[in-house]
Design a protein around this motif. Structure first.
Motif, PDB file in Angstrom:
ATOM      1  N   GLY A  19       0.308  -0.767  -0.033  1.00  0.00           N
ATOM      2  CA  GLY A  19      -0.185   0.254  -0.336  1.00  0.00           C
ATOM      3  C   GLY A  19       0.836   1.074   0.160  1.00  0.00           C
ATOM      4  N   GLY A  20       1.845   1.278   0.345  1.00  0.00           N
ATOM      5  CA  GLY A  20       2.785   2.572   1.002  1.00  0.00           C
ATOM      6  C   GLY A  20       3.594   2.476  -0.316  1.00  0.00           C
ATOM      7  N   LEU A  21       4.187   1.367  -0.739  1.00  0.00           N
ATOM      8  CA  LEU A  21       4.645   2.142  -2.306  1.00  0.00           C
ATOM      9  C   LEU A  21       3.868   2.312  -3.159  1.00  0.00           C
ATOM     10  N   ALA A  22       3.005   1.255  -3.875  1.00  0.00           N
ATOM     11  CA  ALA A  22       1.554   1.962  -4.144  1.00  0.00           C
ATOM     12  C   ALA A  22       1.300   3.700  -4.033  1.00  0.00           C
ATOM     13  N   ALA A  23       0.950   3.769  -3.742  1.00  0.00           N
ATOM     14  CA  ALA A  23       0.958   4.983  -2.942  1.00  0.00           C
ATOM     15  C   ALA A  23       1.993   6.148  -3.898  1.00  0.00           C
ATOM     16  N   MET A  24       2.814   5.539  -2.969  1.00  0.00           N
ATOM     17  CA  MET A  24       4.134   6.915  -3.971  1.00  0.00           C
ATOM     18  C   MET A  24       3.951   6.396  -4.985  1.00  0.00           C
ATOM     19  N   ILE A  25       4.456   5.439  -5.953  1.00  0.00           N
ATOM     20  CA  ILE A  25       3.899   6.303  -6.936  1.00  0.00           C
ATOM     21  C   ILE A  25       2.978   6.991  -8.102  1.00  0.00           C
ATOM     22  N   ALA A  26       1.883   6.509  -6.917  1.00  0.00           N
ATOM     23  CA  ALA A  26       1.285   6.747  -7.369  1.00  0.00           C
ATOM     24  C   ALA A  26       0.967   8.512  -7.408  1.00  0.00           C
ATOM     25  N   GLU A  27       1.089   8.695  -6.069  1.00  0.00           N
ATOM     26  CA  GLU A  27       1.396  10.265  -6.245  1.00  0.00           C
ATOM     27  C   GLU A  27       2.016  10.699  -6.659  1.00  0.00           C
ATOM     28  N   SER A  28       3.694  10.465  -6.999  1.00  0.00           N
ATOM     29  CA  SER A  28       4.866  10.807  -8.129  1.00  0.00           C
ATOM     30  C   SER A  28       3.676  11.260  -9.113  1.00  0.00           C
ATOM     31  N   CYS A  29       3.104  10.173  -9.559  1.00  0.00           N
ATOM     32  CA  CYS A  29       2.784  10.439 -11.057  1.00  0.00           C
ATOM     33  C   CYS A  29       1.748  11.427 -11.505  1.00  0.00           C
ATOM     34  N   THR A  30       0.559  11.715 -10.412  1.00  0.00           N
ATOM     35  CA  THR A  30      -0.550  12.799 -10.627  1.00  0.00           C
ATOM     36  C   THR A  30      -0.406  14.245  -9.933  1.00  0.00           C
ATOM     37  N   PHE A  31       1.271  14.231  -9.002  1.00  0.00           N
ATOM     38  CA  PHE A  31       0.706  15.325  -8.330  1.00  0.00           C
ATOM     39  C   PHE A  31       0.856  16.968  -8.753  1.00  0.00           C
ATOM     40  N   PRO A 280      -6.767   8.673 -12.263  1.00  0.00           N
ATOM     41  CA  PRO A 280      -5.814   8.248 -12.543  1.00  0.00           C
ATOM     42  C   PRO A 280      -4.772   7.923 -11.095  1.00  0.00           C
ATOM     43  N   TRP A 281      -4.681   8.441 -10.196  1.00  0.00           N
ATOM     44  CA  TRP A 281      -3.852   8.270  -8.859  1.00  0.00           C
ATOM     45  C   TRP A 281      -4.641   6.816  -8.691  1.00  0.00           C
ATOM     46  N   ASN A 282      -6.710   6.084  -8.535  1.00  0.00           N
ATOM     47  CA  ASN A 282      -6.838   5.294  -8.107  1.00  0.00           C
ATOM     48  C   ASN A 282      -5.941   3.998  -9.043  1.00  0.00           C
ATOM     49  N   ILE A 283      -6.051   4.786 -10.247  1.00  0.00           N
ATOM     50  CA  ILE A 283      -5.697   3.543 -11.452  1.00  0.00           C
ATOM     51  C   ILE A 283      -4.635   3.213 -11.103  1.00  0.00           C
ATOM     52  N   ILE A 284      -3.331   3.643 -11.075  1.00  0.00           N
ATOM     53  CA  ILE A 284      -2.268   3.443 -10.951  1.00  0.00           C
ATOM     54  C   ILE A 284      -1.650   3.141  -9.729  1.00  0.00           C
ATOM     55  N   PHE A 285      -2.418   3.028  -8.529  1.00  0.00           N
ATOM     56  CA  PHE A 285      -2.751   2.657  -7.098  1.00  0.00           C
ATOM     57  C   PHE A 285      -2.959   1.487  -7.139  1.00  0.00           C
ATOM     58  N   PHE A 286      -4.269   1.087  -8.032  1.00  0.00           N
ATOM     59  CA  PHE A 286      -4.855  -0.210  -7.600  1.00  0.00           C
ATOM     60  C   PHE A 286      -3.810  -1.292  -8.623  1.00  0.00           C
ATOM     61  N   LEU A 287      -3.737  -0.519  -9.201  1.00  0.00           N
ATOM     62  CA  LEU A 287      -3.267  -1.622 -10.679  1.00  0.00           C
ATOM     63  C   LEU A 287      -1.662  -2.479 -10.003  1.00  0.00           C
ATOM     64  N   VAL A 288      -0.848  -1.289 -10.089  1.00  0.00           N
ATOM     65  CA  VAL A 288       0.454  -1.583  -8.780  1.00  0.00           C
ATOM     66  C   VAL A 288       0.415  -1.921  -7.519  1.00  0.00           C
ATOM     67  N   TYR A 289      -0.817  -2.366  -7.009  1.00  0.00           N
ATOM     68  CA  TYR A 289      -0.619  -2.947  -5.884  1.00  0.00           C
ATOM     69  C   TYR A 289      -1.279  -4.115  -6.373  1.00  0.00           C
ATOM     70  N   GLU A 290      -2.366  -5.033  -7.051  1.00  0.00           N
ATOM     71  CA  GLU A 290      -2.555  -5.594  -7.599  1.00  0.00           C
ATOM     72  C   GLU A 290      -1.921  -6.360  -8.193  1.00  0.00           C
ATOM     73  N   LYS A 291      -0.327  -5.451  -8.879  1.00  0.00           N
ATOM     74  CA  LYS A 291       0.724  -6.675  -9.198  1.00  0.00           C
ATOM     75  C   LYS A 291       1.839  -7.081  -7.973  1.00  0.00           C
ATOM     76  N   PHE A 292       1.595  -5.978  -7.091  1.00  0.00           N
ATOM     77  CA  PHE A 292       2.352  -6.793  -5.422  1.00  0.00           C
ATOM     78  C   PHE A 292       1.601  -8.083  -5.172  1.00  0.00           C
ATOM     79  N   LYS A 293       0.401  -8.030  -4.976  1.00  0.00           N
ATOM     80  CA  LYS A 293      -0.028  -9.048  -4.405  1.00  0.00           C
ATOM     81  C   LYS A 293      -0.263 -10.457  -5.292  1.00  0.00           C
ATOM     82  N   SER A 294      -0.072 -10.145  -6.847  1.00  0.00           N
ATOM     83  CA  SER A 294       0.207 -11.249  -7.746  1.00  0.00           C
ATOM     84  C   SER A 294       1.613 -11.446  -7.597  1.00  0.00           C
TER      85      SER A 294
END
Length: 296
Positions: A19-31, A280-294
């Protein structure tokens, strides 16, 4: 999902880390869109910016590219705290609830309560980083100050309480966002997967994340406007301007004053850039989060 071990004691930390890593990636892309949203929300009746795109181009033209990313450091620090606790605590709270109530089935009400709890707690803890982020975003390119310098400046001129200014509306907004975002995402992903409208996996996660972002943005924008205005004000005389800035006594006072002086829709200032960022933040976050999970 976080899971308790067989003894019910240890908690899987992967949702916190992911959650923390995906949130930081999403934040950087949409700041940059977040900066536009903040600039729009703090302007009153004197209109300088006309919409998100105009705000971004105006800042680029007058202040340079760096100003669009001013406040990124505290934003990433905030997500490292807020994102880590929020998403990990949400799934952990659900697991604890069902371990204590094994006969209960997952429901929207349980998800809502767990999400509001996780969002409020994580946001309250991360309030100082949010205050610094907003202050840095609100400044022009000619106002200098590093992350530490702004922290110290606020603490010196406003006291330690200044770092927690706006904590209540911040926690309220975070609870609102999480209470809508996470249950809506889980609900939509489950319904879309069962309906077979989209291939299960990336496309289902994509559509669910967009719907979750839209719902969360619509519910939280008024609180976000109030939170931003409370964080920007300062309890001291501004020597450069020569007058005391308007001070709101509380969240309710800020809301009433804003509506009375600027109209009801002032509470939805910055909605388009907010959704332009949250979508876009949600898209990036959840896609990255699901990738980490898998992957792990």
């Amino acid at each position: 999902m976080a899971q308790l071990d067989s003894r019910g004691m240890a908690i899987d930390v992967r949702p916190y880390v992911f959650g923390g890593l995906a949130a930081m990636i999403a934040e950087s892309c949409t700041f940059p869109m977040d900066t536009a949203k903040t600039r729009l929300q703090i302007q009153g009746n004197q209109i300088r910016y006309r919409g998100a795109v105009h705000t971004i181009f105006t800042v680029l033209r007058e202040e340079g590219l760096a100003s669009l990313y001013k406040g990124l450091c505290p934003a990433l620090l905030r997500q490292a705290v807020y994102g880590t606790i929020k998403y990990g605590l949400y799934y952990s709270a659900k697991d604890v609830f069902f371990s204590l109530n094994p006969k209960k089935r997952e429901s929207n009400l349980v998800n809502l309560c767990c999400a509001v709890f996780a969002g409020s707690v994580s946001s309250a803890v991360a309030t100082p980083t949010d205050v610094v982020k907003v202050r840095m975003q609100a400044r022009s390119a000619h106002s200098h100050g590093s992350l530490i310098a702004v922290f110290l400046d606020i603490a010196r001129k406003e006291g330690k309480s200044g770092l927690f200014r706006g904590m209540m509306p911040t926690a309220q907004r975070a609870g609102m966002v999480a209470g809508v975002q996470l249950p809506v995402y889980d609900f939509c992903r489950d319904k879309l997967a069962r309906s077979k409208l989209f291939p299960e996996g990336g496309m289902t996660n994509l559509v669910a994340s967009v719907l979750a972002g839209l719902a969360a943005c619509a519910a939280s924008n008024p609180i976000d406007v109030i939170k931003t205005r409370l964080m920007v004000q300062r309890r001291y005389l501004d020597d450069r301007i020569g007058h005391q800035n308007r001070i709101y006594r509380s969240s309710m006072d800020c809301c009433i004053t804003t509506v009375r002086t600027e109209g009801f829709f002032a509470l939805y200032k910055g909605f388009l850039p907010a959704f332009g960022r949250m979508g876009p933040w949600n898209i990036i976050f959840f896609l990255v989060y699901e990738k980490f999970k898998s992957a792990f």
